[in-house]
Design a protein around this motif. Structure first.
Motif, PDB file in Angstrom:
ATOM      1  N   VAL A 178       2.981  78.848  21.050  1.00 42.85           N
ATOM      2  CA  VAL A 178       4.515  79.010  21.447  1.00 42.85           C
ATOM      3  C   VAL A 178       5.038  77.756  22.410  1.00 42.85           C
ATOM      4  O   VAL A 178       6.200  77.298  22.210  1.00 42.85           O
ATOM      5  N   SER A 179       4.078  77.045  23.202  1.00 43.07           N
ATOM      6  CA  SER A 179       4.661  76.167  23.898  1.00 43.07           C
ATOM      7  C   SER A 179       4.715  74.931  23.017  1.00 43.07           C
ATOM      8  O   SER A 179       5.669  74.223  23.321  1.00 43.07           O
ATOM      9  N   GLU A 180       4.031  75.011  22.089  1.00 41.08           N
ATOM     10  CA  GLU A 180       4.203  73.777  20.998  1.00 41.08           C
ATOM     11  C   GLU A 180       5.643  73.940  20.359  1.00 41.08           C
ATOM     12  O   GLU A 180       6.463  72.854  20.335  1.00 41.08           O
ATOM     13  N   ASN A 181       5.972  75.141  19.902  1.00 42.67           N
ATOM     14  CA  ASN A 181       7.196  75.536  19.352  1.00 42.67           C
ATOM     15  C   ASN A 181       8.493  74.999  20.362  1.00 42.67           C
ATOM     16  O   ASN A 181       9.273  74.659  19.830  1.00 42.67           O
ATOM     17  N   LYS A 182       8.226  75.466  21.398  1.00 35.55           N
ATOM     18  CA  LYS A 182       9.524  75.123  22.501  1.00 35.55           C
ATOM     19  C   LYS A 182       9.804  73.534  22.454  1.00 35.55           C
ATOM     20  O   LYS A 182      10.868  73.317  22.711  1.00 35.55           O
ATOM     21  N   GLN A 183       8.466  72.661  22.702  1.00 35.84           N
ATOM     22  CA  GLN A 183       8.748  71.175  22.392  1.00 35.84           C
ATOM     23  C   GLN A 183       9.623  70.857  21.073  1.00 35.84           C
ATOM     24  O   GLN A 183      10.429  70.136  20.927  1.00 35.84           O
TER      25      GLN A 183
END
Length: 116
Positions: free
Chosen positions: A45-50
């Motif tokens: 999820v954090s990677e997707n935000k970036q």
């Protein structure tokens, strides 16, 4: 993806999961159950935000500085493919977790198609 990750989080948290064992493992201790899969989902999820930041913020002048706004459409498309792949993984973790929860709730049964 973040909604699925939050459902994963609620499912492994004892005071939020309607009486299921912590991390969906009956005898925790050395066995961390679904704690690590939850960490993986949170990282995705954090990677997707970036990856979802606009590709246009990284425009580079080209053609002897005649074109100062290069289309970043190709990069945006490749980032979108990675986001979709990450979401598929997050949803797969949620499905595995839900299957474990169903097993822990036996003898309660789900719908006939899912029991097959």
């Amino acid at each position: 993806g973040s909604i699925s990750e939050q459902r994963i989080s609620r499912m492994i948290t004892p005071h939020l999961n309607a009486g299921l064992p912590p991390f969906l493992i009956p005898d925790s201790g050395l066995n961390s159950g679904f704690m690590i899969p939850h960490c993986a989902a949170a990282a995705l999820v954090s990677e997707n935000k970036q990856l979802c930041s606009p590709a246009s913020i990284d425009s580079i002048p080209t053609s002897a500085h005649q074109e100062d706004h290069v289309s970043m459409g190709g990069w945006a498309a490749r980032k979108s493919i990675k986001v979709v792949s990450n979401i598929e993984r997050i949803l797969a973790i949620e499905v595995l977790e839900n299957c474990q929860a169903l097993d822990l709730l036996r003898p309660v049964k789900t719908t006939e198609p899912l029991e097959k």
